[in-house]
Scaffold this active site. Sequence first.
Site, PDB file in Angstrom:
ATOM      1  N   HIS A 153       0.821  -1.222   0.000  1.00 19.02           N
ATOM      2  CA  HIS A 153       0.000   0.000   0.000  1.00 19.02           C
ATOM      3  C   HIS A 153       0.852   1.268   0.000  1.00 19.02           C
ATOM      4  CE1 HIS A 153      -4.075  -1.764   0.740  1.00 19.02           C
ATOM      5  NE2 HIS A 153      -3.314  -2.809   1.054  1.00 19.02           N
ATOM      6  N   ASP A 171       3.490   9.513  -0.696  1.00 13.92           N
ATOM      7  CA  ASP A 171       2.324   8.698  -0.346  1.00 13.92           C
ATOM      8  C   ASP A 171       2.164   7.585  -1.375  1.00 13.92           C
ATOM      9  OD1 ASP A 171       0.035   8.053   1.150  1.00 13.92           O
ATOM     10  OD2 ASP A 171      -0.552  10.156   1.303  1.00 13.92           O
TER      11      ASP A 171
END
Length: 473
Positions: free
Chosen positions: A159, A367
């Site tokens: 992720h 991110d």
Amino acid sequence: MSRLIVVSNRVPAPEPGTPPAGGLAVALSGAMKERGGIWFGWSGRTLPPGQDEPEAPELVESDGVTYGLLDLGERDLDDYYAGFSNRMLWPLFHYRMDLTEFTRVNLGGYYRVNRLFAKQLLPLIRPDDIIWVHDYHLIPLAAELRAAGLQNRIGFFLHIPFPPHDIFTVLPNHADIVRRLAAYDVVGFQTPPDVENFETYVRREGVGRRLPDGRFLVYGRAITVDDFPVGIETQVFATTAASANRHALVRRMRESLEGRKLLIGVDRLDYSKGIAQRIQAYETFLTLDEMWRGRCTYLQVTPKSRGEVPEYVAMEREVAELAGRVNGAHAELDWTPIRYVNRTVSRNTLAGLYRMAHVGLVTPLRDGMNLVAKEYVAAQDPEDPGVLLLSRFAGAACELEGALLTNPYDVDGTAGAIVRALEMPLDERQDRWRRMFERIRDRDVAWWRNNFLEALERPAPEATRPGKIAVVR
Ligand code: ADQ
């Protein structure tokens, strides 16, 4: 259809009194409901002192899904979770070598807990189950399962970003980690640059290469490595946002703005999210353009996270002080420039706040994807959409080309982009929004899940099945 076993560090087992699960959990449990299966992982509970290992996972049935919940010992949690996962892998994979702390003790704990997960999970697995492992806490899990003889298809999804070669090799056991990653059949990253970083790593280290059929040969195993950008429940979120004005809190918020324009930031309190830099950019914006003083409000909603890691405690203080200082310097008797709120809010309220906001500030320093960016887009009013100000270092920037891209390290540049966002004409806002919305509508969380599962279920070509690698070498 094979059963699906999902493994993640934390299991979002529904508990009375907890908020409903987000889109990701809904998509995964939906697949398990359809095909049967188990969601396996840490329960969030600690074993009593003196007990190192649980006897067996607790199995809980809820709404057609079985949850396998494992309690962990305090030492395991310190070493594996707070230690190696969150003080080594998390900062390193977010390009923050300065914040990493590597110890052999933590590394030992990381491997130990992955072995424990494998040992406790094995008795629950049937021969034709497919297994989908999530995130950086559990990279070695497939290798542990294979060591016990498991032949099932096993996939892994990261992720968070996969860093460039020079950064990844700061990890003293980088070779070992990649060797264990090669025990999976499918390795999924968020974006094409993450796949490129992985490819550069295996090439430079001389441990693998891309095969003519697009797959990778890594440490002698042919595996699928690809990008699978994670999405949200776009339509559900859009519908929720459109009716959010029903909620009293959303209405109260709107009234309290007294016609001022709203800028919104929603992030877990984490150094990767760039919250301090964002506040500085907002302050620069206030001093840059007198006209906007008193005419806009910046709402930053930030629940605390990972309080057991010292860097997070320090950051909590830093951000609170910064927000206080900016308010002290710029506030008027009847105007507070920043509203800084340390709590989670319900999905309904969140959707309403996004829709009310003229600018979505999503400016992480790094991110994997960033779902807030997609939620902000989904929540907008198509007739009068807000502007997404998005860091070029968020994985979402690879997809949301209608966003106003910014470099969060460039405080002046971000301040200028805030002005541009607030002053953007309606037709440009609509055009940018439409392009982004179509993308996230077509690639929502169900698309992501199905795409990954399809790759995982696709049988390997005969010649390159594990064990027959010699044929392609
Ligand atoms: P996170 O780092 O947790 O996830 P993100 O993708 O932004 O980051 O997801 C956060 C989620 O929490 C969003 O759904 C958001 O709405 C919710 N949230 C945040 N603050 C909240 C608040 N105050 N109240 C209620 N809800 C709040 C990791 C990676 C990301 C990747 C995701 C999914 O770091 O890059 O996008 O996994 O793969």
